[in-house]
Design an enzyme around this catalytic site. Structure first.
Site, PDB file in Angstrom:
ATOM      1  N   ARG A 175     -14.053   6.267   8.561  1.00 29.30           N
ATOM      2  CA  ARG A 175     -13.021   5.280   9.594  1.00 29.30           C
ATOM      3  C   ARG A 175     -12.055   6.102   8.618  1.00 29.30           C
ATOM      4  O   ARG A 175     -11.113   5.064   8.426  1.00 29.30           O
ATOM      5  CB  ARG A 175     -12.955   4.077   9.493  1.00 29.30           C
ATOM      6  CG  ARG A 175     -13.560   2.947   9.895  1.00 29.30           C
ATOM      7  CD  ARG A 175     -13.252   2.671  11.803  1.00 29.30           C
ATOM      8  NE  ARG A 175     -12.090   2.061  11.573  1.00 29.30           N
ATOM      9  CZ  ARG A 175     -11.074   2.392  11.884  1.00 29.30           C
ATOM     10  NH1 ARG A 175     -10.642   3.452  13.060  1.00 29.30           N
ATOM     11  NH2 ARG A 175     -10.008   1.849  11.881  1.00 29.30           N
ATOM     12  N   ASP A 215     -12.229  -6.195  12.281  1.00 29.59           N
ATOM     13  CA  ASP A 215     -12.427  -5.760  11.449  1.00 29.59           C
ATOM     14  C   ASP A 215     -12.352  -7.183  10.540  1.00 29.59           C
ATOM     15  O   ASP A 215     -11.110  -7.319  10.528  1.00 29.59           O
ATOM     16  CB  ASP A 215     -10.877  -4.780  11.837  1.00 29.59           C
ATOM     17  CG  ASP A 215     -10.655  -3.801  10.352  1.00 29.59           C
ATOM     18  OD1 ASP A 215     -11.383  -3.963   9.469  1.00 29.59           O
ATOM     19  OD2 ASP A 215      -9.469  -3.192  10.210  1.00 29.59           O
ATOM     20  N   HIS A 248     -10.868  -6.335   7.083  1.00 29.74           N
ATOM     21  CA  HIS A 248     -10.049  -5.592   6.223  1.00 29.74           C
ATOM     22  C   HIS A 248     -10.382  -6.600   4.963  1.00 29.74           C
ATOM     23  O   HIS A 248      -8.948  -6.419   4.317  1.00 29.74           O
ATOM     24  CB  HIS A 248      -8.723  -6.538   7.302  1.00 29.74           C
ATOM     25  CG  HIS A 248      -7.824  -5.654   6.951  1.00 29.74           C
ATOM     26  ND1 HIS A 248      -6.372  -5.371   6.499  1.00 29.74           N
ATOM     27  CD2 HIS A 248      -7.669  -4.267   7.651  1.00 29.74           C
ATOM     28  CE1 HIS A 248      -5.797  -4.553   7.218  1.00 29.74           C
ATOM     29  NE2 HIS A 248      -6.468  -4.022   6.867  1.00 29.74           N
ATOM     30  N   TYR A 302      -5.382 -11.275   9.703  1.00 30.53           N
ATOM     31  CA  TYR A 302      -4.866  -9.790   9.360  1.00 30.53           C
ATOM     32  C   TYR A 302      -5.246  -9.950  10.949  1.00 30.53           C
ATOM     33  O   TYR A 302      -5.642  -9.890  11.952  1.00 30.53           O
ATOM     34  CB  TYR A 302      -6.197  -9.359   9.014  1.00 30.53           C
ATOM     35  CG  TYR A 302      -5.982  -7.770   9.141  1.00 30.53           C
ATOM     36  CD1 TYR A 302      -5.273  -6.756   9.297  1.00 30.53           C
ATOM     37  CD2 TYR A 302      -8.053  -7.476  10.268  1.00 30.53           C
ATOM     38  CE1 TYR A 302      -5.260  -6.048   9.156  1.00 30.53           C
ATOM     39  CE2 TYR A 302      -7.336  -5.998  10.987  1.00 30.53           C
ATOM     40  CZ  TYR A 302      -6.041  -4.319  10.340  1.00 30.53           C
ATOM     41  OH  TYR A 302      -6.112  -3.878  10.833  1.00 30.53           O
TER      42      TYR A 302
HETATM   43 CO    CO Z   1      -8.976  -1.307   9.761  1.00 33.72          CO
END
Ligand code: CO
Length: 419
Positions: free
Chosen positions: A299, A226, A228, A171
């Site tokens: 977020r 992150d 993910h 990612y």
């Molecule tokens: Co993100």
């Protein structure tokens, strides 16, 4: 245009799918709402990566007819009219469509009043917005070099991602040359690239990246990461504990939002700050995470959760619990959503940080009149009424939709895996 007190009536709603950055990023879905007042037009962002044409059809065929002739000033009324209009409501396509329309209506209201949207939301609470960008590399040293480049331009908070040596991709990390060639070939054929992911090598490696960066950088910069949602619940718990000593600004998308039981375990066992929200497609999705204070940063993506109208309500829920905002701000949503992010971030009391990770070039400037301004680790919005960003309609049309499918992610044994 002088401010007018007459109620503007909606005469047209258009969805334009445009790809000014070509294959490098996905397509933007832009919404234009035209009114019966001369020159009074609003723009919004309905971009939903992976479903762009579906959103455009949703707007033009299934929502726009309910808006024609309606007063553009009644944003809350129109939001709920559109939310309840399809019998099967909610989801990424429906709510992205509403988001773009909502932003365009706020843009119209601001232009009519001669005020920026942040003024309509109660006025600014701060002069500028702390911001961050992402860096990545195949190796720890590459990541360190990239961090230092951003530090030199004033960034105080930086997201770091690194490749797992055993894996050809991951990612938000550079793929190997072979994987990149395979991705390009898939894009050229209009099919999804295939990527392989194994979580365990990643979970073992990531704490070593933070140990390395803290050794090299000390406390000169705040770091975040992150996940993910690419790990199992038990791996997530271990990762949170292993990363806690390195004092991250926040750890993002550690778990899938439905894994509430594991979120509770992480909160009990670790003091690492958690962020979540970009995958939500409804203002009320993930509300247990907020009500139980299982995360520290919200977020949500204003182009997916219902626009500015939804964001101010989510921010208010967060405010009551001390949760801070960190609206999603990647390069594959348009400058219109980034401007909406910035206006809300300027106006809410519980602002945390604003991602602005666009990496755009002059091809964006040829279509959009403005983007948030970066200086010294912070963002501001240019002065001007509404969202402060207009679209060159003809220029947008010169860059039509390009199919660029998201990758399929599979485990080594072929099992489909998340994101
Ligand atoms: Co993100």
């Amino acid at each position: 245009m002088p401010p007018s007190s007459a109620t503007p009536l909606i005469t047209a709603v258009d969805a334009i799918v445009t790809n000014p950055m070509q294959i490098a990023l996905g397509n933007f879905v832009l919404i234009r709402i035209t009114t019966d007042q001369d020159g009074l037009v609003g723009w919004g962002d309905a971009t939903c990566s992976g479903s762009e044409l579906a959103v455009a059809t949703m707007v033009e065929e299934h929502l726009a007819p309910a808006l024609i002739g309606q007063p553009a000033s009644q944003i809350e009324y129109l939001w709920h009219t559109l939310y309840h209009l399809p019998y099967y409501r909610s989801g990424s396509v429906h709510l992205s469509a509403i988001s773009g329309i909502d932003m365009a209506l706020w843009d119209i209201k601001g232009k009519q009043a001669g005020l920026p949207v942040c003024e309509l939301l109660g006025g600014t609470v701060r002069e500028r917005l702390l911001t961050y960008r992402s860096v990545s590399g195949r190796t720890f040293e590459e990541v360190l070099d990239e961090v230092r480049v951003l530090q030199e331009t004033g960034y105080q908070v930086i997201k770091v991602q690194v490749a797992v040596p055993e894996l050809a991709s991951g990612y938000a990390v550079p793929a190997t040359a072979e994987q990149q060639a395979a991705n390009d070939e898939a894009f050229s054929r209009g099919i999804p690239p295939a990527e392989t992911w194994e979580p365990e090598p990643y979970v073992r490696m990531l704490p070593r990246l933070f140990e390395f960066l803290r050794d090299e950088l000390g406390d000169s910069v705040q770091l975040l990461h992150d996940v993910h949602e690419r790990v199992t619940p038990s791996q997530a718990l271990r990762l949170a504990n292993d990363l806690a000593p390195f004092r991250l600004f926040f750890l993002e998308d550690l778990l899938r939002p439905e894994h509430l039981d594991t979120f509770r375990l992480v909160r009990e066992q670790s003091d690492i700050p958690l962020a979540m929200g970009e995958v939500f497609c409804n203002p009320w999705e993930g509300q247990d995470l907020l009500f139980e204070h299982l995360i520290d940063y919200a977020r949500h993506d204003l182009a997916h959760i219902g626009g500015i109208t939804a964001a101010r309500k989510i921010a208010a829920i967060c405010e009551a619990r001390g949760i801070l905002t960190a609206w999603h701000g990647p390069g594959n949503i348009s400058p219109l959503a980034h401007m909406a992010n910035a206006h809300v971030s300027l106006a809410v009391p519980n602002f945390g940080i604003q991602e602005f990770d666009a990496g755009w070039d002059e091809r964006i400037d040829a279509v959009f009149s403005a983007v948030p301004r970066y200086a010294d680790g912070h963002l501001t919005v240019p002065p001007g009424p509404g969202l402060g960003c207009d679209v060159d309609f003809e220029a947008a049309l010169r860059h039509p939709y390009v199919r660029r499918m998201r990758p399929t992610i599979r485990r080594a044994d072929g099992t489909p895996w998340a994101y």
